[in-house]
Design a protein around this motif. Structure first.
Motif, PDB file in Angstrom:
ATOM      1  N   MET A 139     -37.221  96.585  84.932  1.00 29.86           N
ATOM      2  CA  MET A 139     -37.987  96.915  83.748  1.00 29.86           C
ATOM      3  C   MET A 139     -38.836  95.704  83.328  1.00 29.86           C
ATOM      4  N   GLU A 140     -40.105  95.929  83.200  1.00 33.81           N
ATOM      5  CA  GLU A 140     -41.003  94.840  82.821  1.00 33.81           C
ATOM      6  C   GLU A 140     -40.810  94.473  81.347  1.00 33.81           C
ATOM      7  N   LYS A 141     -40.648  93.187  81.080  1.00 34.43           N
ATOM      8  CA  LYS A 141     -40.481  92.706  79.718  1.00 34.43           C
ATOM      9  C   LYS A 141     -41.840  92.672  79.019  1.00 34.43           C
ATOM     10  N   ILE A 142     -41.854  93.012  77.724  1.00 35.52           N
ATOM     11  CA  ILE A 142     -43.105  92.978  76.955  1.00 35.52           C
ATOM     12  C   ILE A 142     -42.912  92.232  75.636  1.00 35.52           C
ATOM     13  N   LYS A 143     -44.034  91.817  75.067  1.00 36.06           N
ATOM     14  CA  LYS A 143     -44.076  91.222  73.734  1.00 36.06           C
ATOM     15  C   LYS A 143     -44.755  92.228  72.824  1.00 36.06           C
ATOM     16  N   VAL A 144     -44.269  92.308  71.587  1.00 37.42           N
ATOM     17  CA  VAL A 144     -44.764  93.326  70.662  1.00 37.42           C
ATOM     18  C   VAL A 144     -45.123  92.712  69.313  1.00 37.42           C
ATOM     19  N   ILE A 145     -46.227  93.223  68.746  1.00 30.41           N
ATOM     20  CA  ILE A 145     -46.634  92.909  67.375  1.00 30.41           C
ATOM     21  C   ILE A 145     -46.387  94.156  66.540  1.00 30.41           C
ATOM     22  N   PHE A 146     -45.517  94.053  65.538  1.00 30.22           N
ATOM     23  CA  PHE A 146     -45.371  95.124  64.556  1.00 30.22           C
ATOM     24  C   PHE A 146     -46.428  94.854  63.492  1.00 30.22           C
ATOM     25  N   LEU A 147     -47.397  95.757  63.415  1.00 28.58           N
ATOM     26  CA  LEU A 147     -48.598  95.502  62.621  1.00 28.58           C
ATOM     27  C   LEU A 147     -48.706  96.404  61.404  1.00 28.58           C
ATOM     28  N   ASP A 148     -48.597  95.785  60.242  1.00 25.44           N
ATOM     29  CA  ASP A 148     -48.984  96.445  59.001  1.00 25.44           C
ATOM     30  C   ASP A 148     -50.508  96.299  58.940  1.00 25.44           C
ATOM     31  N   ILE A 149     -51.183  97.126  58.176  1.00 23.00           N
ATOM     32  CA  ILE A 149     -52.641  97.048  58.128  1.00 23.00           C
ATOM     33  C   ILE A 149     -53.142  96.576  56.762  1.00 23.00           C
ATOM     34  N   ASP A 150     -52.750  97.264  55.687  1.00 20.79           N
ATOM     35  CA  ASP A 150     -53.218  96.857  54.358  1.00 20.79           C
ATOM     36  C   ASP A 150     -52.536  95.551  53.962  1.00 20.79           C
ATOM     37  N   GLY A 151     -53.344  94.564  53.612  1.00 21.27           N
ATOM     38  CA  GLY A 151     -52.818  93.241  53.300  1.00 21.27           C
ATOM     39  C   GLY A 151     -52.775  92.325  54.520  1.00 21.27           C
ATOM     40  N   VAL A 152     -53.078  92.900  55.698  1.00 18.96           N
ATOM     41  CA  VAL A 152     -53.065  92.126  56.944  1.00 18.96           C
ATOM     42  C   VAL A 152     -54.483  92.074  57.530  1.00 18.96           C
ATOM     43  N   LEU A 153     -55.022  93.239  57.885  1.00 20.78           N
ATOM     44  CA  LEU A 153     -56.392  93.334  58.408  1.00 20.78           C
ATOM     45  C   LEU A 153     -57.353  93.904  57.367  1.00 20.78           C
ATOM     46  N   ASN A 154     -56.806  94.629  56.402  1.00 21.52           N
ATOM     47  CA  ASN A 154     -57.584  95.323  55.380  1.00 21.52           C
ATOM     48  C   ASN A 154     -57.117  94.803  54.020  1.00 21.52           C
TER      49      ASN A 154
ATOM     50  N   HIS B 266     -36.075 100.245  72.566  1.00 19.92           N
ATOM     51  CA  HIS B 266     -36.974  99.604  73.544  1.00 19.92           C
ATOM     52  C   HIS B 266     -36.423  98.255  74.012  1.00 19.92           C
ATOM     53  N   PRO B 267     -35.413  98.298  74.900  1.00 20.31           N
ATOM     54  CA  PRO B 267     -34.795  97.056  75.391  1.00 20.31           C
ATOM     55  C   PRO B 267     -35.741  96.191  76.223  1.00 20.31           C
ATOM     56  N   GLU B 268     -36.901  96.723  76.594  1.00 17.85           N
ATOM     57  CA  GLU B 268     -37.867  95.948  77.380  1.00 17.85           C
ATOM     58  C   GLU B 268     -38.571  94.875  76.541  1.00 17.85           C
ATOM     59  N   VAL B 269     -38.387  94.915  75.214  1.00 17.08           N
ATOM     60  CA  VAL B 269     -39.049  93.926  74.359  1.00 17.08           C
ATOM     61  C   VAL B 269     -38.342  92.582  74.475  1.00 17.08           C
ATOM     62  N   GLU B 270     -39.121  91.604  74.918  1.00 16.34           N
ATOM     63  CA  GLU B 270     -38.613  90.248  75.134  1.00 16.34           C
ATOM     64  C   GLU B 270     -38.764  89.408  73.862  1.00 16.34           C
ATOM     65  N   ARG B 271     -39.906  89.547  73.213  1.00 17.69           N
ATOM     66  CA  ARG B 271     -40.190  88.822  71.966  1.00 17.69           C
ATOM     67  C   ARG B 271     -41.038  89.725  71.086  1.00 17.69           C
ATOM     68  N   TYR B 272     -40.906  89.519  69.775  1.00 13.24           N
ATOM     69  CA  TYR B 272     -41.720  90.307  68.855  1.00 13.24           C
ATOM     70  C   TYR B 272     -42.061  89.475  67.629  1.00 13.24           C
ATOM     71  N   VAL B 273     -43.117  89.925  66.954  1.00 13.20           N
ATOM     72  CA  VAL B 273     -43.513  89.324  65.691  1.00 13.20           C
ATOM     73  C   VAL B 273     -43.884  90.471  64.749  1.00 13.20           C
ATOM     74  N   ILE B 274     -43.668  90.244  63.455  1.00 16.38           N
ATOM     75  CA  ILE B 274     -43.994  91.236  62.431  1.00 16.38           C
ATOM     76  C   ILE B 274     -45.071  90.637  61.527  1.00 16.38           C
ATOM     77  N   PHE B 275     -46.216  91.328  61.430  1.00 14.48           N
ATOM     78  CA  PHE B 275     -47.247  90.960  60.459  1.00 14.48           C
ATOM     79  C   PHE B 275     -47.163  91.930  59.300  1.00 14.48           C
ATOM     80  N   ASP B 276     -46.895  91.426  58.094  1.00 18.46           N
ATOM     81  CA  ASP B 276     -46.825  92.291  56.920  1.00 18.46           C
ATOM     82  C   ASP B 276     -47.039  91.437  55.673  1.00 18.46           C
TER      83      ASP B 276
END
Length: 166
Positions: free
Chosen positions: A1-16, A110-120
Motif C-alpha cells: 500500500m502506497e503511503k500518502i500525506k494528507v491536508i485536512f482543509l477547512d476553507i472559511d478562515g483559511v483560503l476564504n 485510511h491506514p495509508e496515511v503516513e503524515r497529515y496536517v490540519i488547516f483550520d
C-alpha cells in the motif's frame, strides 16, 4: 500500500476570509492564500481532504470547483459528518462532536496515511491531533494575514511543510 500525506482543509478562515468576487461555487479564495497552499503541496506532495462545511456540497462538487478554479493539488475525499456519534448516544450534546472526531474517523479508515496536517481557523481538535494542527486564526503578527489574523499565511505554510516532511 502506497503511503500518502494528507491536508485536512477547512476553507472559511483559511483560503476564504472575507467575501469578494463570486462564481457558481460561491466566494472566490484569496490568491496569496491559495499560493501558500500550492507551495505546501509542491513541497510535500500532500493530497487534500476537505473538512470544511463546504464539503456538504459533496465530493464531486468540490472536485469540480477545484478543477474549474484551477486550485492546487488533488482533492481525494471529504471528511464524514459525525453527527451520528450524537444520534447513537455516544455524546449527549451535538456540539460535543468536534471536527477532530471527523478527522479521526477518516484517518482510522485510511491506514495509508503516513503524515497529515490540519488547516483550520477553529481549534476543535482532539488532544493527540494538536501536533498536526496549524491554526489559521489569531496570527495578526503574520505579515500576509487578513482581517484580524486570518488565512493560510506564509508562516502557516512553513509550519505545515515541517509537519508533513517530518
Amino acid at each position: 500500500m502506497e503511503k500518502i500525506k494528507v491536508i485536512f482543509l477547512d476553507i472559511d478562515g483559511v483560503l476564504n476570509v472575507y467575501s469578494h468576487d463570486h462564481d457558481q461555487y460561491g466566494s472566490q479564495f484569496h490568491k496569496h492564500l491559495v499560493e501558500n497552499l500550492r507551495r505546501v503541496i509542491d513541497e510535500t506532495g500532500a493530497k487534500i481532504v476537505i473538512s470544511s462545511t463546504w464539503r456538504y456540497a459533496g465530493l464531486d462538487r468540490m472536485k469540480e470547483m477545484w478543477e474549474k478554479r484551477n486550485l492546487p493539488g488533488e482533492v481525494i475525499d471529504i471528511t464524514p459528518d459525525c453527527t451520528y456519534l450524537h444520534n447513537e448516544g455516544l455524546f449527549e450534546w451535538l456540539d460535543q462532536v468536534e471536527r477532530g472526531h471527523e478527522v479521526k474517523y477518516w484517518l482510522d479508515e485510511h491506514p495509508e496515511v503516513e503524515r497529515y496536517v490540519i488547516f483550520d481557523d477553529d481549534n476543535d481538535f482532539l488532544p493527540h491531533q494538536r501536533g498536526n494542527f496549524v491554526r489559521t486564526a489569531n496570527n495578526i503578527n503574520h505579515p500576509d494575514s487578513l482581517d484580524i489574523g486570518y488565512g493560510l499565511t506564509n508562516e502557516c505554510a512553513n509550519k505545515a511543510i515541517r509537519i508533513l516532511n517530518g
